[in-house]
Design a protein around this motif. Structure first.
Motif, PDB file in Angstrom:
ATOM      1  N   VAL A 126       0.845  -1.191   0.000  1.00 28.23           N
ATOM      2  CA  VAL A 126       0.000   0.000   0.000  1.00 28.23           C
ATOM      3  C   VAL A 126       0.888   1.251   0.000  1.00 28.23           C
ATOM      4  CG1 VAL A 126      -1.791   1.304   1.202  1.00 28.23           C
ATOM      5  CG2 VAL A 126      -1.888  -1.191   1.169  1.00 28.23           C
ATOM      6  N   GLY A 127       1.698   1.426   1.037  1.00 27.98           N
ATOM      7  CA  GLY A 127       2.609   2.556   1.104  1.00 27.98           C
ATOM      8  C   GLY A 127       3.790   2.388   0.166  1.00 27.98           C
ATOM      9  N   ASP A 128       4.276   3.484  -0.372  1.00 27.57           N
ATOM     10  CA  ASP A 128       5.385   3.422  -1.331  1.00 27.57           C
ATOM     11  C   ASP A 128       6.652   2.844  -0.726  1.00 27.57           C
ATOM     12  OD1 ASP A 128       3.771   4.534  -3.253  1.00 27.57           O
ATOM     13  OD2 ASP A 128       4.504   6.587  -2.948  1.00 27.57           O
ATOM     14  N   SER A 129       6.831   3.001   0.587  1.00 22.56           N
ATOM     15  CA  SER A 129       8.041   2.514   1.238  1.00 22.56           C
ATOM     16  C   SER A 129       7.875   1.104   1.815  1.00 22.56           C
ATOM     17  CB  SER A 129       8.445   3.466   2.370  1.00 22.56           C
ATOM     18  OG  SER A 129       8.682   4.774   1.881  1.00 22.56           O
ATOM     19  N   ALA A 130       6.689   0.521   1.692  1.00 15.22           N
ATOM     20  CA  ALA A 130       6.422  -0.780   2.308  1.00 15.22           C
ATOM     21  C   ALA A 130       7.195  -1.879   1.598  1.00 15.22           C
ATOM     22  CB  ALA A 130       4.934  -1.073   2.275  1.00 15.22           C
ATOM     23  N   TYR A 153       4.512   2.853   5.133  1.00  8.12           N
ATOM     24  CA  TYR A 153       4.942   1.456   5.271  1.00  8.12           C
ATOM     25  C   TYR A 153       3.751   0.492   5.350  1.00  8.12           C
ATOM     26  CZ  TYR A 153       9.607   3.272   6.243  1.00  8.12           C
ATOM     27  OH  TYR A 153      10.825   3.895   6.154  1.00  8.12           O
ATOM     28  N   GLU A 154       2.581   0.927   4.946  1.00 10.23           N
ATOM     29  CA  GLU A 154       1.385   0.109   5.097  1.00 10.23           C
ATOM     30  C   GLU A 154       1.347  -1.041   4.079  1.00 10.23           C
ATOM     31  OE1 GLU A 154       0.603   4.473   5.934  1.00 10.23           O
ATOM     32  OE2 GLU A 154       1.368   3.305   4.230  1.00 10.23           O
ATOM     33  N   VAL A 155       0.926  -2.206   4.541  1.00 13.20           N
ATOM     34  CA  VAL A 155       0.605  -3.329   3.660  1.00 13.20           C
ATOM     35  C   VAL A 155      -0.820  -3.784   3.980  1.00 13.20           C
ATOM     36  CG1 VAL A 155       2.984  -4.116   3.375  1.00 13.20           C
ATOM     37  CG2 VAL A 155       1.589  -5.066   5.228  1.00 13.20           C
ATOM     38  N   ASP A 156      -1.474  -4.308   2.966  1.00 12.93           N
ATOM     39  CA  ASP A 156      -2.843  -4.803   3.084  1.00 12.93           C
ATOM     40  C   ASP A 156      -2.797  -6.322   3.050  1.00 12.93           C
ATOM     41  OD1 ASP A 156      -5.577  -5.093   3.107  1.00 12.93           O
ATOM     42  OD2 ASP A 156      -5.880  -4.428   1.033  1.00 12.93           O
ATOM     43  N   GLN A 265      -5.803   4.531   4.551  1.00 13.80           N
ATOM     44  CA  GLN A 265      -4.570   3.964   4.004  1.00 13.80           C
ATOM     45  C   GLN A 265      -4.358   2.536   4.527  1.00 13.80           C
ATOM     46  OE1 GLN A 265      -3.148   5.313   1.588  1.00 13.80           O
ATOM     47  NE2 GLN A 265      -0.940   4.993   1.480  1.00 13.80           N
ATOM     48  N   GLN A 266      -5.437   1.733   4.486  1.00 16.53           N
ATOM     49  CA  GLN A 266      -5.375   0.353   4.965  1.00 16.53           C
ATOM     50  C   GLN A 266      -5.682  -0.662   3.863  1.00 16.53           C
ATOM     51  OE1 GLN A 266      -8.091   0.369   8.326  1.00 16.53           O
ATOM     52  NE2 GLN A 266      -6.739   1.645   9.569  1.00 16.53           N
ATOM     53  N   ASP A 267      -6.210  -0.216   2.737  1.00 14.23           N
ATOM     54  CA  ASP A 267      -6.536  -1.089   1.607  1.00 14.23           C
ATOM     55  C   ASP A 267      -5.680  -0.744   0.406  1.00 14.23           C
ATOM     56  OD1 ASP A 267      -8.534  -2.371   3.018  1.00 14.23           O
ATOM     57  OD2 ASP A 267     -10.164  -1.196   2.135  1.00 14.23           O
TER      58      ASP A 267
END
Length: 380
Positions: A126-130, A153-156, A265-267
């Motif tokens: 999800v996040g560009d840095s994840a 750093y978000e991932v779904d 920013q969770q999906d």
């Protein structure tokens, strides 16, 4: 904003159980990774192809990619899952994404005990840095990881533990849980999770700093095993559904909208014509021993590209092919009619009457066209 709701404490406890009571997520030694460079999954535009029931019959003409399953914490080929490989297929219909995950494995099932049943998960950047490694890779600890400190750093994650799920039945997002504004599934443990690292995981809508009632579980899915001898449908009382130890393949079928109503920013948000990054994981009770959260196998040690086809090339090709077929058919028909007319006219010209005139029946004479054509008599 904190929203009081019924059974909120129970939901938090349930959420913890659903995402797994994990042992410390620590690797042995320095992390190293050699991923398959050619690994790639293409989600073609194929509307009206899939019925979400866990059966693989409607996926037979869809190409996928076959992966070896390696231990997540120590991706060494010597310790690969011995039951077989995992095949991942994907497609979309312009509105929803569909996934079929196939894993070879002897049939095992223990009703009510998810850790003694196979389990599968899909994870998306999800996040560009994840990063794939460390489930997002945020350096914060459970006490300090927040949507601000781990921003980017978000991932779904979609996780399906089948211990309470009847084969062929749909699980995931449902009215009751979505009304509570969180990503759980009280019926079948097909949950919608986000994470910043292995120690900072939450059901959608829940966080260390407070809960948000706008979240929901956007996933739906079903499972099947090809040792089952009926397609008419199971009920819970049929458990364990088949004899333990039978050879075969597990099928996990999922769907989710391309775009969701997520504001937190969770999906992951899929875009037609673009690529996303994903991975897949598999838990299996080897030798009957219950699995633990970090003891899973994955399809590689880095993100795998997921290409979401726009469908325009396929439609153009199809339209071009249809136009060519129509033009060819008309040309062939005209050629046949022309040949027929030539034969008829040639035949009629060989019939001369005594007055030196020949009556010619034109090919269209059957609809009222008739003509008498004078032709010089070669005898005069």
């Amino acid at each position: 904003m904190l929203h009081p709701r019924p059974l909120v404490l129970a939901l938090l406890v349930l959420g913890s159980a659903l995402v797994g009571q994990v042992k410390p997520h620590e690797e042995s030694g320095e992390w190293s990774c050699e991923s398959e460079s050619e690994a790639r999954v293409s989600a073609q535009y194929r509307p009206g192809v899939v019925t979400l029931d866990g059966h693989a019959d409607d996926w037979k003409d869809v190409n996928g990619f076959e992966f070896s399953l390696l231990p997540a914490l120590d991706p060494d080929a010597e310790n690969a899952y011995t039951g077989g490989r995992m095949t991942v297929k994907a497609l979309h219909d312009g509105k929803d994404m569909y996934f079929m995950v196939q894993v070879k494995g002897d049939y095992v099932y223990s009703k009510g005990n998810g850790n003694k049943c196979p389990s599968v998960a899909l994870m998306f950047q999800v996040g560009d840095s994840a990063s794939y490694h460390n489930m997002g890779g945020c350096k914060e600890s459970p006490g300090t990881c927040t949507s601000k400190s781990c921003r980017g750093y978000e991932v779904d994650i979609m996780h399906f533990s089948i211990g309470n799920a009847v084969p062929g039945r749909l699980y995931g997002g449902n009215t009751l849980d979505n009304a509570e504004g969180y990503g759980g599934d009280r019926y079948g443990h097909l949950v919608d999770v986000y994470a910043w690292n292995p120690h900072c995981r939450n059901l959608d809508g829940m966080s260390p700093s407070g809960n948000d009632s706008s979240a929901q579980n956007d996933w739906k899915g079903a499972w099947w095993h090809d040792s089952f001898t009926t397609h008419s449908g199971f009920v819970e009382g049929d458990s364990p559904y088949a004899t333990s130890g039978q050879k075969g393949t597990y099928y996990f079928e999922f769907s989710r909208p391309l775009r969701t109503m997520d504001r937190l920013q969770q999906d992951v948000q899929f875009s037609i014509g673009q690529s996303s990054k994903f991975s897949a994981a598999f838990w299996y009770p080897v030798d009957g021993n219950p699995w633990h959260g970090s003891g899973h196998y994955t399809v590689g040690c880095d993100w795998v590209p997921l290409d979401i086809s726009s469908g325009s090339s396929e439609l153009s090709k199809s339209a071009s092919g249809n136009s060519w077929d129509a033009a060819s058919a008309v040309a062939i028909l005209l050629s046949v009619v022309s040949l027929f007319l030539s034969v008829v006219v040639g035949y009629q010209f060989t019939r001369f009457n005594r007055n030196g005139y020949q009556r010619v029946e034109l090919a269209m004479g059957r609809v009222g066209v008739d003509a008498t054509i004078p032709v010089p008599n070669p005898r005069t």
